[in-house]
Scaffold this active site. Structure first.
Site, PDB file in Angstrom:
ATOM      1  N   MET A  62      13.419  23.879   2.870  1.00  0.00           N
ATOM      2  CA  MET A  62      12.581  23.162   1.904  1.00  0.00           C
ATOM      3  C   MET A  62      13.424  22.448   0.845  1.00  0.00           C
ATOM      4  SD  MET A  62       9.588  24.585  -0.612  1.00  0.00           S
ATOM      5  CE  MET A  62       8.614  25.337   0.674  1.00  0.00           C
TER       6      MET A  62
ATOM      7  N   ARG B  82     -10.101  -0.177  15.678  1.00  0.00           N
ATOM      8  CA  ARG B  82     -10.130   0.715  14.523  1.00  0.00           C
ATOM      9  C   ARG B  82     -11.226   0.203  13.593  1.00  0.00           C
ATOM     10  NH1 ARG B  82      -4.307   1.516  11.682  1.00  0.00           N
ATOM     11  NH2 ARG B  82      -4.956  -0.518  10.941  1.00  0.00           N
TER      12      ARG B  82
ATOM     13  N   LYS C  72       0.844  -1.211   0.000  1.00  0.00           N
ATOM     14  CA  LYS C  72       0.000   0.000   0.000  1.00  0.00           C
ATOM     15  C   LYS C  72       0.876   1.257   0.000  1.00  0.00           C
ATOM     16  CE  LYS C  72      -0.252  -0.420   5.040  1.00  0.00           C
ATOM     17  NZ  LYS C  72      -1.102  -0.836   6.188  1.00  0.00           N
TER      18      LYS C  72
ATOM     19  N   TYR D 285      18.020  29.061   8.728  1.00  0.00           N
ATOM     20  CA  TYR D 285      16.857  29.771   9.292  1.00  0.00           C
ATOM     21  C   TYR D 285      16.904  29.774  10.820  1.00  0.00           C
ATOM     22  CZ  TYR D 285      14.394  29.895   4.804  1.00  0.00           C
ATOM     23  OH  TYR D 285      14.016  30.141   3.519  1.00  0.00           O
TER      24      TYR D 285
HETATM   25  C1  LIG Z   1      -0.301  -1.836   6.817  1.00  0.00           C
HETATM   26  C2  LIG Z   1      -0.877  -3.111   7.301  1.00  0.00           C
HETATM   27  C3  LIG Z   1      -0.059  -4.241   7.469  1.00  0.00           C
HETATM   28  C4  LIG Z   1       1.453  -4.187   7.336  1.00  0.00           C
HETATM   29  O1  LIG Z   1       1.993  -3.588   8.504  1.00  0.00           O
HETATM   30  P1  LIG Z   1       3.588  -3.472   8.726  1.00  0.00           P
HETATM   31  O2  LIG Z   1       3.715  -2.959  10.112  1.00  0.00           O
HETATM   32  O3  LIG Z   1       4.075  -2.487   7.718  1.00  0.00           O
HETATM   33  O4  LIG Z   1       4.129  -4.816   8.512  1.00  0.00           O
HETATM   34  C5  LIG Z   1      -0.667  -5.429   7.806  1.00  0.00           C
HETATM   35  N1  LIG Z   1      -2.007  -5.508   7.999  1.00  0.00           N
HETATM   36  C6  LIG Z   1      -2.828  -4.429   7.877  1.00  0.00           C
HETATM   37  C7  LIG Z   1      -4.273  -4.578   8.126  1.00  0.00           C
HETATM   38  C8  LIG Z   1      -2.283  -3.205   7.543  1.00  0.00           C
HETATM   39  O5  LIG Z   1      -3.081  -2.140   7.449  1.00  0.00           O
END
Ligand SMILES: *Cc1c(COP(=O)(O)O)cnc(C)c1O
Length: 358
Positions: free
Chosen positions: A303, A129, A35, A255
């Site tokens: 930046m 969540r 992702k 800065y």
């Molecule tokens: C992002 C995610 C993972 C991977 O997590 P890592 O800590 O990067 O290994 C696994 N399961 C779900 C549901 C996630 O959202």
């Protein structure tokens, strides 16, 4: 000549880390989590590099899954947040995307279509969540059976809240809760482990693990660096040393004039800043690397540039390449100096920085 601020992507290191995850997963199979543009590495390149290794990919949303298909990769993709609309259900069935169903409002979407996507059911075991509580599972399975979608259900998933903390007992508690909640359906698959869980002794893995950050060489464990866990850094963020000067004792740099030279100091300016995704919160003493030497940042990150103390690298000259993180300086070290985690730095490299695969 283009600016030489680039992110080098080592696809062999990516494959090496995937194999390490698969090994730690034991009898379970590992779905590669790619992702957020492959944690900032470029989702198309990452998907192509892993398509012959990983039997499944996982992403957050359908746009990311479609990007995998646009890259010419046909491996099944799990949508960790499931469908956001009824259309997502049809698209998923057509494209071989597997849907994680986590809420009641998604159930009618499955009933309203003849499409039959593969379904995972998310169980909330304490992250709070997403997901159904253990008590809701019977009702969810009954609703899916009524709508004719039950035959698409392949398994259950849950997600750990504290697996990065070696001291915490929460992961064992969540595991117990999950195994008890899903026991009535022994024929279905189970998926629990994020990257961190791969490094926890005695963690049961069941059928599918979901490694993310470890594939890119980042550490999932509090207080540990990726290389200490046997992982190879995949991204090396590099920029050119564009200027070198010597400043006198008492002169301030950058800065706010926040860093004042205690004595005559040979310093350099590097062509990267927070506009490239380098964290502004990384302060004086954050490490970098040039010509085989560790150097340190001084003053505030701007930046488009940042300042370094070249005392440790007296031969460094304009045009030399500075590594900001990667092979010699772990992204986890930079994250520690910036008060964040490697995940945020890797996913935060901006579009101004070309990714160069090797
Ligand atoms: C992002 C995610 C993972 C991977 O997590 P890592 O800590 O990067 O290994 C696994 N399961 C779900 C549901 C996630 O959202």
């Amino acid at each position: 000549m283009p600016r030489s601020t680039i992110a080098r992507i080592d696809l062999n290191a990516l494959r090496y880390n995937y194999r390490r995850a698969a090994e730690l997963a034991g009898d379970a199979r590992a779905m590669a989590v790619i992702k957020a543009d492959g944690y900032g590495h470029g989702i198309g390149d990452v998907a192509r590099a892993l398509q012959d290794e990983a039997p499944k990919f996982a992403v957050a949303c359908i746009e990311e899954a479609l990007a995998i298909r646009e890259a010419g990769v046909s491996v099944p993709v799990v949508l960790l947040q499931g469908p956001h609309s009824p259309e997502d259900v049809d698209t998923s069935a057509r494209e071989n995307f597997e849907l994680v169903i986590h809420s009641d409002h998604q159930l009618p979407w499955l009933a309203a279509t003849d499409a039959a996507p593969v379904i995972w059911i998310k169980v909330n075991t304490g992250m709070n969540r997403l997901g159904f509580s253990p008590e809701q599972l019977n009702g969810v399975m009954a609703a899916l059976a009524d709508s004719g979608a039950a035959s698409g259900v392949t398994g259950f998933v849950t997600h750990f809240a504290c697996a990065d903390d070696e001291q915490s007992t929460r992961t064992a508690e969540q595991t117990d809760c999950f195994i008890r909640a899903t026991a009535p359906w022994p024929e279905l698959s189970r998926s629990l482990a994020n990257s961190a869980a791969h490094f926890r002794e005695e963690q049961p893995m069941y059928d599918w693990t979901r490694p993310g950050i470890m594939l890119y060489g980042g550490s999932p464990m509090i207080g540990r660096l990726g290389p200490d866990l046997g992982l190879r850094p995949v991204m090396t963020l590099e920029a050119e040393l564009t200027s070198v000067r010597t400043i006198k004792a008492g002169e301030a740099v950058g800065y706010g004039g926040s860093w004042i030279a205690p004595g005559e100091t040979r310093m350099g300016i590097v062509a990267a800043g927070y506009g490239d995704g380098y964290p502004r919160h990384a302060g004086t003493d954050t490490p970098a690397w040039v010509n085989g030497q560790r150097i340190r940042l001084i003053g505030r990150v701007s930046m488009d540039m940042l300042a370094v103390d070249l005392t440790a690298a007296p031969d460094a000259k304009p045009g030399d390449t500075v590594e900001l993180w990667g092979r010699h300086v772990s992204v986890d070290e930079i994250a520690r100096h910036a008060g964040t985690i490697g995940y945020e730095l890797l996913t935060g490299v901006t579009v101004r920085v070309p990714r160069v695969c090797e």
